[in-house]
Design an enzyme around this catalytic site. Structure first.
Site, PDB file in Angstrom:
ATOM      1  N   CYS A   8       5.940  -3.089   2.435  1.00 12.20           N
ATOM      2  CA  CYS A   8       6.335  -1.684   2.464  1.00 12.20           C
ATOM      3  C   CYS A   8       7.070  -1.375   1.163  1.00 12.20           C
ATOM      4  O   CYS A   8       6.936  -2.115   0.182  1.00 12.20           O
ATOM      5  CB  CYS A   8       7.160  -1.351   3.704  1.00 12.20           C
ATOM      6  SG  CYS A   8       8.825  -2.065   3.767  1.00 12.20           S
ATOM      7  N   ASN A  11      11.278  -3.168   1.734  1.00 13.07           N
ATOM      8  CA  ASN A  11      11.336  -4.431   2.480  1.00 13.07           C
ATOM      9  C   ASN A  11      12.614  -4.569   3.300  1.00 13.07           C
ATOM     10  O   ASN A  11      13.177  -5.646   3.426  1.00 13.07           O
ATOM     11  CB  ASN A  11      11.149  -5.632   1.547  1.00 13.07           C
ATOM     12  CG  ASN A  11      10.895  -6.943   2.270  1.00 13.07           C
ATOM     13  OD1 ASN A  11      11.363  -7.983   1.841  1.00 13.07           O
ATOM     14  ND2 ASN A  11      10.163  -6.918   3.365  1.00 13.07           N
ATOM     15  N   CYS A  13      12.852  -2.119   6.300  1.00  9.98           N
ATOM     16  CA  CYS A  13      12.562  -1.460   7.583  1.00  9.98           C
ATOM     17  C   CYS A  13      11.228  -1.912   8.177  1.00  9.98           C
ATOM     18  O   CYS A  13      11.182  -2.741   9.082  1.00  9.98           O
ATOM     19  CB  CYS A  13      12.563   0.065   7.431  1.00  9.98           C
ATOM     20  SG  CYS A  13      14.147   0.780   6.973  1.00  9.98           S
ATOM     21  N   ARG A  14      10.138  -1.366   7.672  1.00  7.20           N
ATOM     22  CA  ARG A  14       8.829  -1.573   8.290  1.00  7.20           C
ATOM     23  C   ARG A  14       8.280  -2.984   8.121  1.00  7.20           C
ATOM     24  O   ARG A  14       7.862  -3.609   9.096  1.00  7.20           O
ATOM     25  CB  ARG A  14       7.815  -0.569   7.732  1.00  7.20           C
ATOM     26  CG  ARG A  14       8.151   0.864   8.064  1.00  7.20           C
ATOM     27  CD  ARG A  14       7.286   1.835   7.322  1.00  7.20           C
ATOM     28  NE  ARG A  14       7.593   1.796   5.888  1.00  7.20           N
ATOM     29  CZ  ARG A  14       6.920   2.445   4.958  1.00  7.20           C
ATOM     30  NH1 ARG A  14       5.861   3.171   5.293  1.00  7.20           N
ATOM     31  NH2 ARG A  14       7.265   2.385   3.696  1.00  7.20           N
ATOM     32  N   SER A  15       8.233  -3.479   6.890  1.00  5.03           N
ATOM     33  CA  SER A  15       7.606  -4.795   6.690  1.00  5.03           C
ATOM     34  C   SER A  15       8.409  -5.930   7.310  1.00  5.03           C
ATOM     35  O   SER A  15       7.812  -6.830   7.910  1.00  5.03           O
ATOM     36  CB  SER A  15       7.271  -5.050   5.223  1.00  5.03           C
ATOM     37  OG  SER A  15       8.397  -4.991   4.392  1.00  5.03           O
ATOM     38  N   ASP A 125       8.040   5.855   7.618  1.00  2.00           N
ATOM     39  CA  ASP A 125       9.180   5.082   7.132  1.00  2.00           C
ATOM     40  C   ASP A 125      10.446   5.512   7.863  1.00  2.00           C
ATOM     41  O   ASP A 125      10.953   6.612   7.634  1.00  2.00           O
ATOM     42  CB  ASP A 125       9.340   5.281   5.629  1.00  2.00           C
ATOM     43  CG  ASP A 125      10.319   4.305   5.017  1.00  2.00           C
ATOM     44  OD1 ASP A 125      11.116   3.698   5.764  1.00  2.00           O
ATOM     45  OD2 ASP A 125      10.295   4.151   3.781  1.00  2.00           O
TER      46      ASP A 125
END
Length: 156
Positions: A8, A11, A13-15, A125
Site C-alpha cells: 500500500c 505500510n 494500515c492496509r498492507s 485507505d
C-alpha cells in the site's frame, strides 16, 4: 517457499492488515512452512513504524498477531523475490509497475481482484477515512480467496 507481498502507500494500515490476516489464515491452514507473507509501502514516510493504531485495535479484536511488524518501503528487488506482489490500490499498482520496469515477468494484481464483485477496485485507505472495519471485511474476504487461489495454483 511461496512468498506473498502486500503493498500500500505507507505500510501502516492496509498492507500490514492484509499481511497479518493472511498469515493468520495460512497458519490456520497449516501451511506456514510453505507460504510466507510480508508487506511494504511505496512511500517512505512511516519506515520503522508499527502498524496504525486503528489496524492494531482491529487485529487485537480478532486476536490476529502483528508482533514485530514494522513499516518498510518496497524495493525493486522485492518484485523479483516475491512470487505474488499484490497492490492494495491502483495508484500503488502503477507505482509498482513503474518500479518493476521490464524486470517483472508476471502481473501485479489489485487485492480487490480476489474479492467477488470487487475486481478492479481499490481497498479504501482507512488512514484517510477511518473506516478500519470496512477495510477489514474486504481484507478478510480477499485473503481467504487469495489463499484458496494459491493453494489451487500451487497444488497445496
Amino acid at each position: 517457499m511461496i512468498r506473498v507481498l502486500f503493498v500500500c502507500l505507507g505500510n501502516i494500515c492496509r498492507s500490514p492488515m492484509a499481511e497479518a490476516v493472511f498469515r493468520h489464515k495460512v497458519k490456520e491452514a497449516g501451511l506456514e512452512n510453505r507460504i510466507a507473507a510480508d508487506s511494504a509501502g511505496t512511500g517512505d514516510w512511516h519506515i520503522g513504524s508499527a502498524p496504525h493504531e486503528g489496524t492494531r485495535a482491529l487485529l487485537d479484536r480478532y486476536r490476529i498477531g502483528y508482533e514485530r511488524m514494522k513499516a518498510r518501503q518496497v524495493l525493486a528487488a522485492d518484485l523479483k523475490e516475491y512470487d505474488y506482489v499484490i497492490a492494495m490500490d491502483s495508484k500503488n499498482k502503477k507505482d509498482l509497475e513503474a518500479l518493476a520496469g521490464t524486470g517483472r515477468a508476471c502481473s501485479i494484481p489489485l487485492f480487490m481482484d480476489y474479492v467477488p464483485g470487487g475486481e478492479g477496485t481499490d481497498v479504501p485507505d482507512p488512514y484517510f477515512t477511518g473506516n478500519f472495519d470496512e477495510v477489514y471485511e474486504r481484507i478478510d474476504t480477499g485473503c481467504s480467496r487469495l489463499l484458496a487461489s494459491i493453494r489451487e495454483k500451487e497444488g497445496l
